[in-house]
Structures are given as C-alpha cells and as structure tokens.
Design a protein around this motif. Structure first.
Motif, PDB file in Angstrom:
ATOM      1  N   TRP A   1      13.576  46.910  -0.402  1.00  0.00           N
ATOM      2  CA  TRP A   1      13.810  45.914   0.021  1.00  0.00           C
ATOM      3  C   TRP A   1      13.551  44.407   1.501  1.00  0.00           C
ATOM      4  O   TRP A   1      13.272  45.565   1.947  1.00  0.00           O
ATOM      5  N   TYR A   2      13.244  44.167   0.586  1.00  0.00           N
ATOM      6  CA  TYR A   2      12.922  42.385   1.860  1.00  0.00           C
ATOM      7  C   TYR A   2      13.884  41.734   2.269  1.00  0.00           C
ATOM      8  O   TYR A   2      14.530  41.161   1.216  1.00  0.00           O
ATOM      9  N   PHE A   3      14.407  41.767   3.915  1.00  0.00           N
ATOM     10  CA  PHE A   3      15.291  40.699   3.536  1.00  0.00           C
ATOM     11  C   PHE A   3      14.598  39.622   4.822  1.00  0.00           C
ATOM     12  O   PHE A   3      15.542  38.521   4.140  1.00  0.00           O
ATOM     13  N   ARG A   4      13.423  39.251   5.764  1.00  0.00           N
ATOM     14  CA  ARG A   4      13.359  38.611   6.709  1.00  0.00           C
ATOM     15  C   ARG A   4      12.122  37.801   6.727  1.00  0.00           C
ATOM     16  O   ARG A   4      11.130  39.075   6.638  1.00  0.00           O
ATOM     17  N   ASP A   5      11.694  37.275   7.046  1.00  0.00           N
ATOM     18  CA  ASP A   5      10.441  36.637   7.248  1.00  0.00           C
ATOM     19  C   ASP A   5       9.814  37.270   8.487  1.00  0.00           C
ATOM     20  O   ASP A   5       9.939  38.140   9.511  1.00  0.00           O
ATOM     21  N   PHE A   6       8.832  37.494   8.688  1.00  0.00           N
ATOM     22  CA  PHE A   6       8.127  38.647   9.045  1.00  0.00           C
ATOM     23  C   PHE A   6       6.496  38.117  10.021  1.00  0.00           C
ATOM     24  O   PHE A   6       5.915  37.789   8.350  1.00  0.00           O
ATOM     25  N   ASP A   7       5.541  38.627  10.810  1.00  0.00           N
ATOM     26  CA  ASP A   7       4.308  38.004  10.782  1.00  0.00           C
ATOM     27  C   ASP A   7       4.245  39.626  11.550  1.00  0.00           C
ATOM     28  O   ASP A   7       4.687  40.671  11.805  1.00  0.00           O
ATOM     29  N   PHE A   8       2.710  39.379  11.186  1.00  0.00           N
ATOM     30  CA  PHE A   8       1.925  41.068  11.560  1.00  0.00           C
ATOM     31  C   PHE A   8       1.214  41.320  13.206  1.00  0.00           C
ATOM     32  O   PHE A   8       0.136  41.986  13.642  1.00  0.00           O
ATOM     33  N   THR A   9       1.633  39.834  13.868  1.00  0.00           N
ATOM     34  CA  THR A   9       1.088  39.940  14.836  1.00  0.00           C
ATOM     35  C   THR A   9       1.530  41.033  16.374  1.00  0.00           C
ATOM     36  O   THR A   9       1.105  41.083  17.340  1.00  0.00           O
ATOM     37  N   ASP A  10       2.336  41.770  15.900  1.00  0.00           N
ATOM     38  CA  ASP A  10       3.025  42.373  16.709  1.00  0.00           C
ATOM     39  C   ASP A  10       3.370  43.907  15.927  1.00  0.00           C
ATOM     40  O   ASP A  10       3.464  43.678  15.126  1.00  0.00           O
ATOM     41  N   TRP A  11       3.200  44.483  17.014  1.00  0.00           N
ATOM     42  CA  TRP A  11       3.943  46.154  16.422  1.00  0.00           C
ATOM     43  C   TRP A  11       5.266  46.374  15.450  1.00  0.00           C
ATOM     44  O   TRP A  11       6.265  45.315  15.787  1.00  0.00           O
ATOM     45  N   LEU A  12       4.725  46.913  15.005  1.00  0.00           N
ATOM     46  CA  LEU A  12       6.456  47.233  14.481  1.00  0.00           C
ATOM     47  C   LEU A  12       7.153  48.772  13.938  1.00  0.00           C
ATOM     48  O   LEU A  12       6.154  49.713  14.028  1.00  0.00           O
ATOM     49  N   LEU A  13       8.164  48.567  13.667  1.00  0.00           N
ATOM     50  CA  LEU A  13       8.907  50.056  13.429  1.00  0.00           C
ATOM     51  C   LEU A  13       8.812  50.393  12.603  1.00  0.00           C
ATOM     52  O   LEU A  13      10.086  49.665  11.656  1.00  0.00           O
ATOM     53  N   PHE A  14       9.063  51.869  11.444  1.00  0.00           N
ATOM     54  CA  PHE A  14       9.097  52.254  10.722  1.00  0.00           C
ATOM     55  C   PHE A  14      10.235  53.771  11.481  1.00  0.00           C
ATOM     56  O   PHE A  14       9.790  54.746  12.033  1.00  0.00           O
ATOM     57  N   SER A  15      11.749  53.386  11.167  1.00  0.00           N
ATOM     58  CA  SER A  15      12.580  54.200  11.411  1.00  0.00           C
ATOM     59  C   SER A  15      12.637  54.889  10.216  1.00  0.00           C
ATOM     60  O   SER A  15      13.543  54.738   9.128  1.00  0.00           O
ATOM     61  N   LEU A  16      12.624  56.202  10.521  1.00  0.00           N
ATOM     62  CA  LEU A  16      12.933  57.098   8.866  1.00  0.00           C
ATOM     63  C   LEU A  16      13.374  57.746   9.083  1.00  0.00           C
ATOM     64  O   LEU A  16      14.114  58.988   9.809  1.00  0.00           O
ATOM     65  N   GLU A  17      14.053  58.520   8.192  1.00  0.00           N
ATOM     66  CA  GLU A  17      15.047  59.523   7.634  1.00  0.00           C
ATOM     67  C   GLU A  17      15.423  60.335   6.817  1.00  0.00           C
ATOM     68  O   GLU A  17      15.160  59.838   5.649  1.00  0.00           O
ATOM     69  N   SER A  18      15.638  61.618   6.464  1.00  0.00           N
ATOM     70  CA  SER A  18      15.229  62.539   5.547  1.00  0.00           C
ATOM     71  C   SER A  18      17.164  63.068   4.773  1.00  0.00           C
ATOM     72  O   SER A  18      17.517  63.821   5.506  1.00  0.00           O
ATOM     73  N   PRO A  19      18.867  62.302   4.104  1.00  0.00           N
ATOM     74  CA  PRO A  19      18.885  62.952   3.594  1.00  0.00           C
ATOM     75  C   PRO A  19      19.458  64.004   3.344  1.00  0.00           C
ATOM     76  O   PRO A  19      20.064  65.409   3.471  1.00  0.00           O
ATOM     77  N   SER A  20      17.954  64.426   2.525  1.00  0.00           N
ATOM     78  CA  SER A  20      18.428  65.731   1.306  1.00  0.00           C
ATOM     79  C   SER A  20      17.248  66.083   1.043  1.00  0.00           C
ATOM     80  O   SER A  20      15.817  65.774   0.838  1.00  0.00           O
TER      81      SER A  20
END
Length: 288
Positions: A235-254
């Motif tokens: 799901w894509y919510f907001r505009d962004f660009d790749f000029t800086d680092w992005l964070l992928f925050s992950l979890e596994s419920p099961s």
C-alpha cells in the motif's frame, strides 16, 4: 547491477502492443528470477496503461511458479476498470505460455481527506552509525559463511544498513523484528513518483522473509530451509524520493504450517510513512 541506471534498464519493458510488454531478468544471487523484479516489472506494465494521471495506491500479487532467468517474461495487462476515481489493472506474467505470477493494482486520482499515521521508532539508529552490507563484506568477509559471503559479493543497485547485525554462527533464536535502512546507488534526482514506486516495490522483497526465520535461528537457516515468496501486497500512502535513506521496519506476527508471515512499514528519515508491505512465504524445513 551496480547503480539505479542498471535497475531502470531491468524495470523498463519492451512494448509489443497496447497491453503486452516483454521484460528481461538479472540475477540477485538466486537461481530463479527475483520476486522483487517481477513485482516491479508488472507495475511498470500496469502504469503504462494508465493515461489519466492516477497514482498507484495498492497492489496484491501471487507468485505461482519460479521464473527462469534465461527466458523473457511476457506481461499481459487487463484493463478491469476506469471509474470516476479509481483505475484497476490485472497483470499476468508468463514464460513460454506458463503463468508464473499474477498481480492486481489500483490507481487513484489525487484527492484531499483526513490524515494520520503511526510513528517511526524514535530510538532507531541512524544510517550514519551503521555498517552496510558492503562494509560487512569488506570487514568480515574472510569470517563469513560461504553462502553469506557469496550473497554479499553480488553487485546491487541499492545499499542496505541493518540496525542490528545477526551473527550467523551463533545459532540463537531472535525476536521477529528487524529495521533496515536502504538507499539507491547513483543519481536519483530525475525519478518521478511512478518509477520511484516501482523501485520501492523491487526493494520491498529484500529482507522481508528473513524476519520470519529469526525466531527459529537456533535450528533453521537458509541452508536447511526451503523458502519462496508466495504472495506480496503493498500500500502506497505518500509521495517520496530516494535522495536520502529510507527505513524498512519489519516484524513477523506468525509462522506455521511451513509458512512465514511478515509485514513492514517504510519511513523517510524524518518519519513520514511512505508505504506498508505484507508477504507470506514458504518456510519448509528440509531433511538434513
């Protein structure tokens, strides 16, 4: 692939007719086509049938067969709907007439409405304080397991910096959570939102299933576990660009029934929630 230009060459498809596109493949270390590549190429095909300026807001997909790196992939786009606010496309990917992947994508016109989002962890380590995959290879290459070293040696158009580095030799169960910063290599100033969304989707298939393996690390690893992406939604919510680092925050419920489920949120450095991802994958223990 060593830079964003190499990635763009892979994501761009040759057009055979209004709704048919052909793509080539590039290995990321697996003997099969990388799932992120198929996801991004399918979105490229879908986007090229959108002529009303609408923006991708969600996609849902299934991986049906392993892709052959040596064969072209045909993407057939079905125009399911062009309504007053939303456009929906269905994409079927095939090789030699065999369907390997299906995707549905929805595009929305620009509208104003209510806004809220969850917050990024305020205590997360910043990328400047972390080692990248390249740093790990250069510093600890001679100490790494052969498969890990071989994986890290493959040139990639994106750099990753995990906030915690798991020692593969410890064989210790770990919490089902992970945070990874990522940044594209090369000049990204000319990327529009559509291409940026396709690249973000490509990157989203990295790291995600590994978080579901972490709670079982005392007995399970990539060498004794058969893994494969089964489905992938975003799901894509907001505009962004790749000029800086992005964070992928992950979890596994099961994890259960030889399947692992993982989900994640992608933030900009200043905490703007860009997208959310969910994936279920095969995690089948192999006989030793």
């Amino acid at each position: 692939m060593t830079s964003v230009n190499d990635l763009l060459n892979i994501l761009h498809l040759d057009r055979e007719d209004d709704n048919t596109f052909i793509g080539a493949s590039k290995t990321v270390g697996s003997p099969n086509v990388f799932g992120g590549q198929v996801l991004a190429q399918a979105l490229n095909a879908a986007y090229r049938t959108i002529n009303n300026g609408r923006v991708l807001h969600s996609m849902h997909s299934y991986f049906l067969e392993a892709g052959n790196l040596d064969l072209p992939i045909e993407y057939q786009v079905g125009v399911m709907r062009d309504g007053g606010s939303f456009s929906v496309r269905r994409v079927t990917a095939s090789q030699k007439g065999n369907t390997i992947f299906i995707l549905s994508a929805s595009f929305h016109k620009n509208e104003k409405g209510h806004e809220h989002q969850i917050q990024m962890d305020a205590d997360v380590k910043m990328p400047e304080d972390l080692m990248s995959w390249t740093d790990l290879l250069n510093t600890y290459g001679s100490l790494l397991p052969k498969k890990t070293k071989t994986f890290l040696e493959i040139p990639r158009p994106v750099e990753f910096k995990p906030t915690h580095i798991n020692n593969p030799l410890e064989q210790k169960d770990l919490p089902p959570v992970s945070d990874v910063w990522f940044k594209l290599k090369g000049d990204v100033t000319s990327l529009d939102l559509a291409i940026s969304q396709q690249i973000l989707t490509y990157i989203s298939d990295y790291n995600i299933l590994s978080v579901a393996l972490q709670p079982h690390a005392s007995k399970a690893h990539w060498g004794n576990t058969q893994t494969a992406s089964l489905d992938h939604s975003m799901w894509y919510f907001r505009d962004f660009d790749f000029t800086d680092w992005l964070l992928f925050s992950l979890e596994s419920p099961s994890t259960s029934n030889a399947r692992g489920f993982a989900k994640g949120n992608i933030f900009t450095r200043d905490g703007k929630l860009v997208a959310s991802v969910a994936q279920e994958g095969l995690m089948r223990p192999m006989n030793s």
